[in-house]
Design a protein around this motif. Sequence first.
Motif, PDB file in Angstrom:
ATOM      1  N   VAL A  99      12.905  -6.818   5.136  1.00 35.62           N
ATOM      2  CA  VAL A  99      12.279  -6.184   6.301  1.00 35.62           C
ATOM      3  C   VAL A  99      12.466  -4.671   6.230  1.00 35.62           C
ATOM      4  O   VAL A  99      11.541  -3.896   6.495  1.00 35.62           O
ATOM      5  N   ARG A 100      13.665  -4.254   5.836  1.00 34.86           N
ATOM      6  CA  ARG A 100      13.927  -2.821   5.695  1.00 34.86           C
ATOM      7  C   ARG A 100      13.018  -2.202   4.639  1.00 34.86           C
ATOM      8  O   ARG A 100      12.555  -1.059   4.792  1.00 34.86           O
ATOM      9  N   ASP A 101      12.723  -2.939   3.567  1.00 38.22           N
ATOM     10  CA  ASP A 101      11.775  -2.452   2.560  1.00 38.22           C
ATOM     11  C   ASP A 101      10.413  -2.160   3.193  1.00 38.22           C
ATOM     12  O   ASP A 101       9.785  -1.128   2.915  1.00 38.22           O
ATOM     13  N   ALA A 102       9.937  -3.092   4.015  1.00 36.40           N
ATOM     14  CA  ALA A 102       8.625  -2.914   4.647  1.00 36.40           C
ATOM     15  C   ALA A 102       8.629  -1.710   5.582  1.00 36.40           C
ATOM     16  O   ALA A 102       7.688  -0.898   5.590  1.00 36.40           O
ATOM     17  N   LEU A 103       9.689  -1.573   6.364  1.00 32.45           N
ATOM     18  CA  LEU A 103       9.807  -0.421   7.267  1.00 32.45           C
ATOM     19  C   LEU A 103       9.869   0.885   6.487  1.00 32.45           C
ATOM     20  O   LEU A 103       9.222   1.877   6.850  1.00 32.45           O
ATOM     21  N   ALA A 104      10.659   0.887   5.414  1.00 33.39           N
ATOM     22  CA  ALA A 104      10.810   2.112   4.624  1.00 33.39           C
ATOM     23  C   ALA A 104       9.508   2.495   3.939  1.00 33.39           C
ATOM     24  O   ALA A 104       9.198   3.682   3.790  1.00 33.39           O
ATOM     25  N   LEU A 105       8.725   1.503   3.528  1.00 36.67           N
ATOM     26  CA  LEU A 105       7.450   1.802   2.880  1.00 36.67           C
ATOM     27  C   LEU A 105       6.502   2.497   3.844  1.00 36.67           C
ATOM     28  O   LEU A 105       5.927   3.545   3.522  1.00 36.67           O
ATOM     29  N   VAL A 106       6.314   1.927   5.022  1.00 33.61           N
ATOM     30  CA  VAL A 106       5.365   2.551   5.945  1.00 33.61           C
ATOM     31  C   VAL A 106       5.877   3.915   6.398  1.00 33.61           C
ATOM     32  O   VAL A 106       5.089   4.858   6.595  1.00 33.61           O
ATOM     33  N   ALA A 107       7.195   4.072   6.528  1.00 34.84           N
ATOM     34  CA  ALA A 107       7.745   5.383   6.891  1.00 34.84           C
ATOM     35  C   ALA A 107       7.484   6.398   5.788  1.00 34.84           C
ATOM     36  O   ALA A 107       7.123   7.553   6.057  1.00 34.84           O
ATOM     37  N   ALA A 108       7.660   5.970   4.526  1.00 31.01           N
ATOM     38  CA  ALA A 108       7.424   6.875   3.401  1.00 31.01           C
ATOM     39  C   ALA A 108       5.976   7.323   3.331  1.00 31.01           C
ATOM     40  O   ALA A 108       5.677   8.411   2.814  1.00 31.01           O
ATOM     41  N   LEU A 109       5.076   6.495   3.844  1.00 31.55           N
ATOM     42  CA  LEU A 109       3.650   6.836   3.859  1.00 31.55           C
ATOM     43  C   LEU A 109       3.255   7.586   5.126  1.00 31.55           C
ATOM     44  O   LEU A 109       2.071   7.871   5.342  1.00 31.55           O
ATOM     45  N   GLY A 110       4.228   7.894   5.991  1.00 28.27           N
ATOM     46  CA  GLY A 110       3.948   8.629   7.221  1.00 28.27           C
ATOM     47  C   GLY A 110       3.293   7.785   8.297  1.00 28.27           C
ATOM     48  O   GLY A 110       2.608   8.322   9.180  1.00 28.27           O
ATOM     49  N   ILE A 111       3.519   6.489   8.255  1.00 30.33           N
ATOM     50  CA  ILE A 111       2.895   5.563   9.205  1.00 30.33           C
ATOM     51  C   ILE A 111       3.929   5.129  10.238  1.00 30.33           C
ATOM     52  O   ILE A 111       5.015   4.669   9.886  1.00 30.33           O
ATOM     53  N   ARG A 112       3.613   5.273  11.503  1.00 29.32           N
ATOM     54  CA  ARG A 112       4.537   4.882  12.577  1.00 29.32           C
ATOM     55  C   ARG A 112       4.226   3.510  13.158  1.00 29.32           C
ATOM     56  O   ARG A 112       5.092   2.894  13.773  1.00 29.32           O
ATOM     57  N   HIS A 113       2.995   3.052  12.998  1.00 31.36           N
ATOM     58  CA  HIS A 113       2.604   1.771  13.596  1.00 31.36           C
ATOM     59  C   HIS A 113       1.708   1.014  12.644  1.00 31.36           C
ATOM     60  O   HIS A 113       0.797   1.585  12.034  1.00 31.36           O
ATOM     61  N   VAL A 114       1.980  -0.280  12.494  1.00 26.49           N
ATOM     62  CA  VAL A 114       1.191  -1.170  11.649  1.00 26.49           C
ATOM     63  C   VAL A 114       0.424  -2.133  12.562  1.00 26.49           C
ATOM     64  O   VAL A 114       1.030  -2.840  13.375  1.00 26.49           O
ATOM     65  N   HIS A 115      -0.879  -2.126  12.421  1.00 30.90           N
ATOM     66  CA  HIS A 115      -1.704  -2.986  13.292  1.00 30.90           C
ATOM     67  C   HIS A 115      -1.370  -4.457  13.085  1.00 30.90           C
ATOM     68  O   HIS A 115      -1.293  -5.223  14.058  1.00 30.90           O
TER      69      HIS A 115
END
Length: 378
Positions: A99-115
């Motif tokens: 789960v932390r991997d998924a959170l870190a990926l979207v954060a690294a891409l500058g994404i705060r919210h995933v639809h």
Amino acid sequence: MTPLPLLPLPAGIRSRQVPGVNALDMHVLEAGFDEGPRPVVLLLHGFPELAYSWRKVMPAVAAAGYHVIAPDQRGYGRTTGWDGSYDGDLDSFHLLNLVRDALALVAALGIRHVHAVVGHDFGSPVAAWCALIRPDVFGSVVLMSAPFGGAPRLPFATSGATSAPPPNIHEQLAALPRPRLHYQRFYSTREADADMRLCPQGLHAFFRAYYHVKSADWPHNSPRPLAAMTGEELAVLPEYYVMQAGNGMAGTVATHMPSAEHIAACTWLPDAQLAVYAQEFGRTGFQGGLQWYRSVGNPRHAAQLLLFSGRKIEIPACYISGAKDWGVYQRPGDFEAMQSAACADFRGCHLVEGAGHWVQQEQPEVVNALLAAFLKSV
């Protein structure tokens, strides 16, 4: 280092590396990335798969107006930085770290919210735990093939009471007149990686038989609910789930190798696409993916999930699987619990005709339509 060969991707999908993702250099595929800010859909693959397994889904979801991201998860493909040895760091493959991997990926891409986060096979529990733990980041969830029966339960009102330990399923299977071995127990052994990676028939033939036997093409897939989590009832499952004791996975599926005529007629997974899996797993081996199974079976890792006992998935959820997928029922009760208890806002259950376990590859048009309708509704 010799550059890796280009992946045979459909038009509109790009491949790139994203560094600094929870100590990983993560390989991702993306579609819908050049249209300005868009709602994000994160796709999580299972075993033994890759981000490439979403190649038939990504263009359609992007065409519906989304920025679609599919990573090679920890232990797979072109993502690097994980420990691929049997005696390596098993803690890094814990569900909470995935789960932390998924959170870190979207954060690294500058994404705060995933639809929406969408998970297939072992990606399904990762998506479910993303949804349960971080509903502030993940707005909805689609579970595919593997139902989520909910967070583990803490025992209540048992102080001072004595109770018999739960039955040992593996001992029950071994004690059957025809002894059987659960695939997850086999995948936790030291021998499992070499059994598949170095199999006599070669990786390409292994993947052909493995993908065939779990698909709707194999005529013996007739799934039904199981009455209980007992060895006798689990023995109803096909041998790719509960193999004959003494057999490995490579030998188990080799007996069901399709004919040359069937392979030539397999439009959902032609040899050129199957070759990608043989190429990638030939380079990395299977141990990274097998560590996920070892973590799930680790009592210390399982106990950590008790922290979330009583929690439900509160965000909108739906489920998609193939009608010929035994994965729907391999854990008795999970399919029903997902719909009645584990998800507070369950929006639908879809069992797709003409598909087995690889539903998004076997019937992509149906899956894409179901995804588009769900994404639009949330």
